[in-house]
Each structure stands twice: as structure tokens, then as C-alpha cells.
Design a protein around this motif. Sequence first.
Motif, PDB file in Angstrom:
ATOM      1  N   PHE A 125       0.817  -1.218   0.000  1.00  0.00           N
ATOM      2  CA  PHE A 125       0.000   0.000   0.000  1.00  0.00           C
ATOM      3  C   PHE A 125       0.849   1.266   0.000  1.00  0.00           C
ATOM      4  CE2 PHE A 125      -3.570  -2.713   0.429  1.00  0.00           C
ATOM      5  CZ  PHE A 125      -4.661  -1.968   0.005  1.00  0.00           C
ATOM      6  N   TYR A 126       2.090   1.161  -0.384  1.00  0.00           N
ATOM      7  CA  TYR A 126       2.998   2.309  -0.523  1.00  0.00           C
ATOM      8  C   TYR A 126       2.930   3.227   0.704  1.00  0.00           C
ATOM      9  CZ  TYR A 126       3.441   0.746  -5.322  1.00  0.00           C
ATOM     10  OH  TYR A 126       3.687  -0.001  -6.430  1.00  0.00           O
ATOM     11  N   THR A 127       2.977   2.603   1.881  1.00  0.00           N
ATOM     12  CA  THR A 127       2.866   3.332   3.128  1.00  0.00           C
ATOM     13  C   THR A 127       4.036   2.989   4.036  1.00  0.00           C
ATOM     14  OG1 THR A 127       1.293   3.873   4.904  1.00  0.00           O
ATOM     15  CG2 THR A 127       1.499   1.557   4.301  1.00  0.00           C
ATOM     16  N   ASN A 128       4.139   3.683   5.168  1.00  0.00           N
ATOM     17  CA  ASN A 128       5.149   3.362   6.175  1.00  0.00           C
ATOM     18  C   ASN A 128       4.587   2.294   7.108  1.00  0.00           C
ATOM     19  OD1 ASN A 128       6.781   5.324   5.074  1.00  0.00           O
ATOM     20  ND2 ASN A 128       6.615   6.749   6.786  1.00  0.00           N
ATOM     21  N   TRP A 129       5.194   1.129   7.116  1.00  0.00           N
ATOM     22  CA  TRP A 129       4.713   0.044   7.962  1.00  0.00           C
ATOM     23  C   TRP A 129       5.145   0.256   9.403  1.00  0.00           C
ATOM     24  CZ3 TRP A 129       2.768  -5.186   6.485  1.00  0.00           C
ATOM     25  CH2 TRP A 129       2.120  -5.137   5.234  1.00  0.00           C
ATOM     26  N   GLN A 130       4.278  -0.124  10.329  1.00  0.00           N
ATOM     27  CA  GLN A 130       4.551   0.044  11.756  1.00  0.00           C
ATOM     28  C   GLN A 130       5.574  -0.964  12.264  1.00  0.00           C
ATOM     29  OE1 GLN A 130       0.919  -0.293  13.971  1.00  0.00           O
ATOM     30  NE2 GLN A 130       0.052   1.620  13.196  1.00  0.00           N
ATOM     31  N   LYS A 131       5.405  -2.206  11.824  1.00  0.00           N
ATOM     32  CA  LYS A 131       6.231  -3.293  12.331  1.00  0.00           C
ATOM     33  C   LYS A 131       6.772  -4.122  11.174  1.00  0.00           C
ATOM     34  CE  LYS A 131       3.336  -3.841  16.472  1.00  0.00           C
ATOM     35  NZ  LYS A 131       2.461  -4.772  17.222  1.00  0.00           N
ATOM     36  N   ARG A 132       7.814  -4.857  11.452  1.00  0.00           N
ATOM     37  CA  ARG A 132       8.393  -5.728  10.422  1.00  0.00           C
ATOM     38  C   ARG A 132       7.464  -6.907  10.169  1.00  0.00           C
ATOM     39  NH1 ARG A 132      12.746  -5.820   7.796  1.00  0.00           N
ATOM     40  NH2 ARG A 132      13.572  -4.119   9.074  1.00  0.00           N
ATOM     41  N   GLY A 189       1.109 -10.807   3.345  1.00  0.00           N
ATOM     42  CA  GLY A 189       1.376  -9.892   4.445  1.00  0.00           C
ATOM     43  C   GLY A 189       0.265  -9.865   5.474  1.00  0.00           C
ATOM     44  N   ASP A 190       0.537  -9.255   6.611  1.00  0.00           N
ATOM     45  CA  ASP A 190      -0.424  -9.092   7.704  1.00  0.00           C
ATOM     46  C   ASP A 190      -0.627  -7.599   7.923  1.00  0.00           C
ATOM     47  OD1 ASP A 190      -1.849  -8.924  10.053  1.00  0.00           O
ATOM     48  OD2 ASP A 190      -0.576 -10.282  11.197  1.00  0.00           O
ATOM     49  N   ALA A 191      -1.843  -7.111   7.653  1.00  0.00           N
ATOM     50  CA  ALA A 191      -2.112  -5.680   7.746  1.00  0.00           C
ATOM     51  C   ALA A 191      -2.003  -5.143   9.169  1.00  0.00           C
ATOM     52  CB  ALA A 191      -3.489  -5.356   7.174  1.00  0.00           C
ATOM     53  N   ASP A 192      -1.993  -6.007  10.176  1.00  0.00           N
ATOM     54  CA  ASP A 192      -1.721  -5.542  11.540  1.00  0.00           C
ATOM     55  C   ASP A 192      -0.339  -4.903  11.626  1.00  0.00           C
ATOM     56  OD1 ASP A 192      -4.136  -6.299  12.557  1.00  0.00           O
ATOM     57  OD2 ASP A 192      -3.380  -7.876  13.868  1.00  0.00           O
ATOM     58  N   ASN A 193       0.583  -5.418  10.830  1.00  0.00           N
ATOM     59  CA  ASN A 193       1.942  -4.862  10.822  1.00  0.00           C
ATOM     60  C   ASN A 193       2.028  -3.572  10.018  1.00  0.00           C
ATOM     61  OD1 ASN A 193       3.031  -7.023  12.336  1.00  0.00           O
ATOM     62  ND2 ASN A 193       3.117  -8.291  10.490  1.00  0.00           N
ATOM     63  N   MET A 194       1.009  -3.315   9.233  1.00  0.00           N
ATOM     64  CA  MET A 194       0.985  -2.107   8.410  1.00  0.00           C
ATOM     65  C   MET A 194       0.375  -0.941   9.191  1.00  0.00           C
ATOM     66  SD  MET A 194      -0.593  -1.570   4.567  1.00  0.00           S
ATOM     67  CE  MET A 194      -2.339  -1.643   5.018  1.00  0.00           C
ATOM     68  N   TRP A 195      -0.917  -1.043   9.529  1.00  0.00           N
ATOM     69  CA  TRP A 195      -1.616   0.056  10.195  1.00  0.00           C
ATOM     70  C   TRP A 195      -2.198  -0.335  11.546  1.00  0.00           C
ATOM     71  CZ3 TRP A 195      -4.461   1.450   5.043  1.00  0.00           C
ATOM     72  CH2 TRP A 195      -3.604   2.227   4.236  1.00  0.00           C
ATOM     73  N   GLY A 196      -1.798  -1.470  12.084  1.00  0.00           N
ATOM     74  CA  GLY A 196      -2.258  -1.838  13.408  1.00  0.00           C
ATOM     75  C   GLY A 196      -3.533  -2.667  13.400  1.00  0.00           C
ATOM     76  N   ARG A 197      -4.059  -2.870  14.566  1.00  0.00           N
ATOM     77  CA  ARG A 197      -5.232  -3.723  14.722  1.00  0.00           C
ATOM     78  C   ARG A 197      -6.486  -3.080  14.147  1.00  0.00           C
ATOM     79  NH1 ARG A 197      -4.636  -6.737  20.631  1.00  0.00           N
ATOM     80  NH2 ARG A 197      -2.607  -7.707  20.177  1.00  0.00           N
ATOM     81  N   VAL A 198      -7.541  -3.886  14.075  1.00  0.00           N
ATOM     82  CA  VAL A 198      -8.810  -3.439  13.487  1.00  0.00           C
ATOM     83  C   VAL A 198      -9.276  -2.140  14.146  1.00  0.00           C
ATOM     84  CG1 VAL A 198     -11.238  -4.019  13.172  1.00  0.00           C
ATOM     85  CG2 VAL A 198      -9.486  -5.790  12.891  1.00  0.00           C
ATOM     86  N   GLY A 199      -9.571  -1.154  13.309  1.00  0.00           N
ATOM     87  CA  GLY A 199     -10.093   0.106  13.802  1.00  0.00           C
ATOM     88  C   GLY A 199      -9.078   1.007  14.474  1.00  0.00           C
ATOM     89  N   GLY A 200      -7.801   0.669  14.368  1.00  0.00           N
ATOM     90  CA  GLY A 200      -6.767   1.479  15.006  1.00  0.00           C
ATOM     91  C   GLY A 200      -6.634   2.852  14.366  1.00  0.00           C
ATOM     92  N   PRO A 201      -5.960   3.787  15.054  1.00  0.00           N
ATOM     93  CA  PRO A 201      -5.883   5.173  14.562  1.00  0.00           C
ATOM     94  C   PRO A 201      -5.166   5.328  13.226  1.00  0.00           C
ATOM     95  CG  PRO A 201      -4.415   4.826  16.453  1.00  0.00           C
ATOM     96  CD  PRO A 201      -5.283   3.624  16.359  1.00  0.00           C
ATOM     97  N   VAL A 240       6.450  -8.922   3.876  1.00  0.00           N
ATOM     98  CA  VAL A 240       6.599  -7.607   3.256  1.00  0.00           C
ATOM     99  C   VAL A 240       7.821  -6.865   3.776  1.00  0.00           C
ATOM    100  CG1 VAL A 240       5.422  -5.392   2.833  1.00  0.00           C
ATOM    101  CG2 VAL A 240       4.104  -7.511   2.932  1.00  0.00           C
ATOM    102  N   GLY A 241       8.269  -7.207   4.973  1.00  0.00           N
ATOM    103  CA  GLY A 241       9.357  -6.463   5.604  1.00  0.00           C
ATOM    104  C   GLY A 241       8.792  -5.259   6.355  1.00  0.00           C
ATOM    105  N   MET A 242       9.560  -4.210   6.447  1.00  0.00           N
ATOM    106  CA  MET A 242       9.098  -2.981   7.102  1.00  0.00           C
ATOM    107  C   MET A 242       9.375  -1.787   6.198  1.00  0.00           C
ATOM    108  SD  MET A 242       9.930  -1.724  10.975  1.00  0.00           S
ATOM    109  CE  MET A 242       9.204  -0.218  11.645  1.00  0.00           C
ATOM    110  N   PRO A 243       8.745  -1.759   5.024  1.00  0.00           N
ATOM    111  CA  PRO A 243       9.025  -0.675   4.075  1.00  0.00           C
ATOM    112  C   PRO A 243       8.536   0.665   4.603  1.00  0.00           C
ATOM    113  CG  PRO A 243       7.132  -1.938   3.347  1.00  0.00           C
ATOM    114  CD  PRO A 243       7.710  -2.677   4.518  1.00  0.00           C
ATOM    115  N   GLN A 244       9.168   1.711   4.155  1.00  0.00           N
ATOM    116  CA  GLN A 244       8.777   3.084   4.493  1.00  0.00           C
ATOM    117  C   GLN A 244       8.536   3.837   3.178  1.00  0.00           C
ATOM    118  OE1 GLN A 244       8.743   4.080   8.184  1.00  0.00           O
ATOM    119  NE2 GLN A 244       8.495   1.876   7.882  1.00  0.00           N
ATOM    120  N   TRP A 245       7.542   3.343   2.457  1.00  0.00           N
ATOM    121  CA  TRP A 245       7.282   3.872   1.123  1.00  0.00           C
ATOM    122  C   TRP A 245       6.871   5.343   1.149  1.00  0.00           C
ATOM    123  CZ3 TRP A 245       8.643   2.279  -3.464  1.00  0.00           C
ATOM    124  CH2 TRP A 245       8.864   0.918  -3.711  1.00  0.00           C
TER     125      TRP A 245
END
Length: 323
Positions: free
Chosen positions: A115-122, A206-218, A126-131
Motif C-alpha cells: 500500500f505504498y505506506t510506512n509500515w509500523q512493524k516488520r 502480508g499481515d495488515a496488523d503490521n501495516m496500520w495496526g489492529r482493526v479500527g486502530g488510529p 513484506v518487511g518494514m518498508p517506508q514507502w
Amino acid sequence: MPSLLAIGIVASAVTVAPQATAAPAPPAVAKLDKVVKVNSRHLDVTVDSPAMRGKVTVSVLLPRDTNVSRSTVYMLDGAGATGQVSDWLTKGNAAKFFTDKNVNVVLPSGGAGSFYTNWQKRDPKVGMPQWETFLTEELPPLIDSTYNGNGRNAIVGLSMGGQAALALTFRHPNLYTGAASLSGCPPVSGLLNEAYVRATVAKEGGDADNMWGRVGGPDWAAHDPSLHLDKLRGKNLYISAGSGAIGPLDFTTPLDPGMSRPATLLAASGLESGAYRCSLEFALTLRANGVAADVSFPLIGTHSWAYWSRDLPLLWPTISRGL
């Protein structure tokens, strides 16, 4: 025996030299690592990126006249783009379309499922890209200084890249004059929209929890264009998605290795119907809030390059207004 007064006088006369402090290291900046000339107007550039902690391959298309400064169009792939060159070049006819356009075109590769975004966690896959940092802070000044850019930019994306194009635009409104989303899911808040994004990331392992956090997170709300409409007001916006209905073009599209025609049609139809619902929801939200956008929702169209490759002439009048 010396008096305490004498000791104090001697002690006060001793000067302790301050310890030298090292000057802070200058911040790392992205640099061109290698440039491969595919032809006179197509360069494959390797960028050494501190944010990405490694090298990123970016294709650059140059205009005919490189002596005058010009604007830049950034183009983002979808979630399944795994090659070393952008799918916009190998499948989307971008090089041919931009032959007579006086712009730089920048096409990064390697963003599958990110999603060409900065991932929160590795993430294990996907790794931990900071797109976002790479695309908005590192790459534009490098492109402008190296290839005579004038600082005006627009961004185009399909599917996953369509959502990212709009998210990056509202998060960096001074960087982009316009954005186009093809078959994307711009709003990412709410159970249906978040589920669509999570399924897209999961499809690539990938696991989107590592991208933007848990369901409904900020962080989900922080990347949702529908919650930040004022930052899109005045931008040149183009939103498009097909209904998911299968048409004649779907029977002539080359198949991916290992995929049958029925399986390909089923997947392409299902993905596009989800993008259609999501994009239509976003377009209606824009209209209800008085944010102008050009939209296209054809009755026939699936999640396929058979349709996206024809979209550049349709979106160009919109995004070119700011270039």
C-alpha cells in the motif's frame, strides 16, 4: 598543614577543560546508485534509500525536450506487481502514451502488497518498508534536481496504488496537484473497507496488523481520504472502477502462469466489484461534501489490465490541469 582556605584557592584556580562533543551527523539522503539507459527516453534508476534501508528500482520516462523544466507524474502499481519493472510499462502502455507529453514519469517497482505506506512493524513477508517517506521526502527532490523537475507533481495508481495515490495526496497536499485512482478502495475505515484492504495485503502474504495496526486502530483513519476531504479540496481528482461485469476484453487477456480462464475471470470480477462499491462510496462522499472530482464507473469492467491500459487517455485531461 595547608589551610582549608588555601586548598579552596588552589582548587578554584584549576580549570577543567570541557569535553569535546561530536557534531551531529548530517541526515542521510537518498542518492542515485546506478542508472541503466534502456533507450534515450527510458532510464532504470537504482536509488539508495535510507528510509527503505536499501536500494529501490525506479523507472524514469523523459520527454523529448529535456532542456526545459517540467512537471512529474508518479505512477503506482497494484498489489500483485512483483517484477523489477513497473507493470505500467510492461502491461499498461505507459511509455507509448507519454511519448508526446512534456513531463517526467516516475514508476517505482517492488511495492507488492505494501500500500505504498510506512509500515509500523516488520512483516515476515513484506518487511518494514517506508514507502511514504521514500515517495514524498526522498524521491521528489532527487528527481527534480537530476531530471529538471519544476516541483509540480501528480500521482496515479491502480488498485492498491489507487488508494495510496489519494492517501499520499491528502497527507502531503503541498506535493501533489492531482491524483487518480483506478479500481482502488480509497476509504479504508469501516469493516467492509478495512476487510478489503486486509484481504489485498493477505493475498500477497502480508499481515495488515503490521501495516496500520489492529482493526479500527488510529492509523487506519489516518490513511483514509474520506476522513480528510478538506485536504483534497481543489485537487484534480479522477476516480474510476468497473462494475465487475465480464466483457469481451476479458477473453483475450493473457493469463498469468498457472491460472485458468474461469479462475482468472472469477477473481477479476470479484476484486473489481469490491473496488466498484468502495470507489463509488468515495465518489458519493466527495460529492456530498462539495469536493470536485471527475469520475468514471463503466457498466463493464474487471480487475484487469485489459481495462487499465485504456485508462490513461481518460484520466490525463484531469491530472494534466495541474501540471
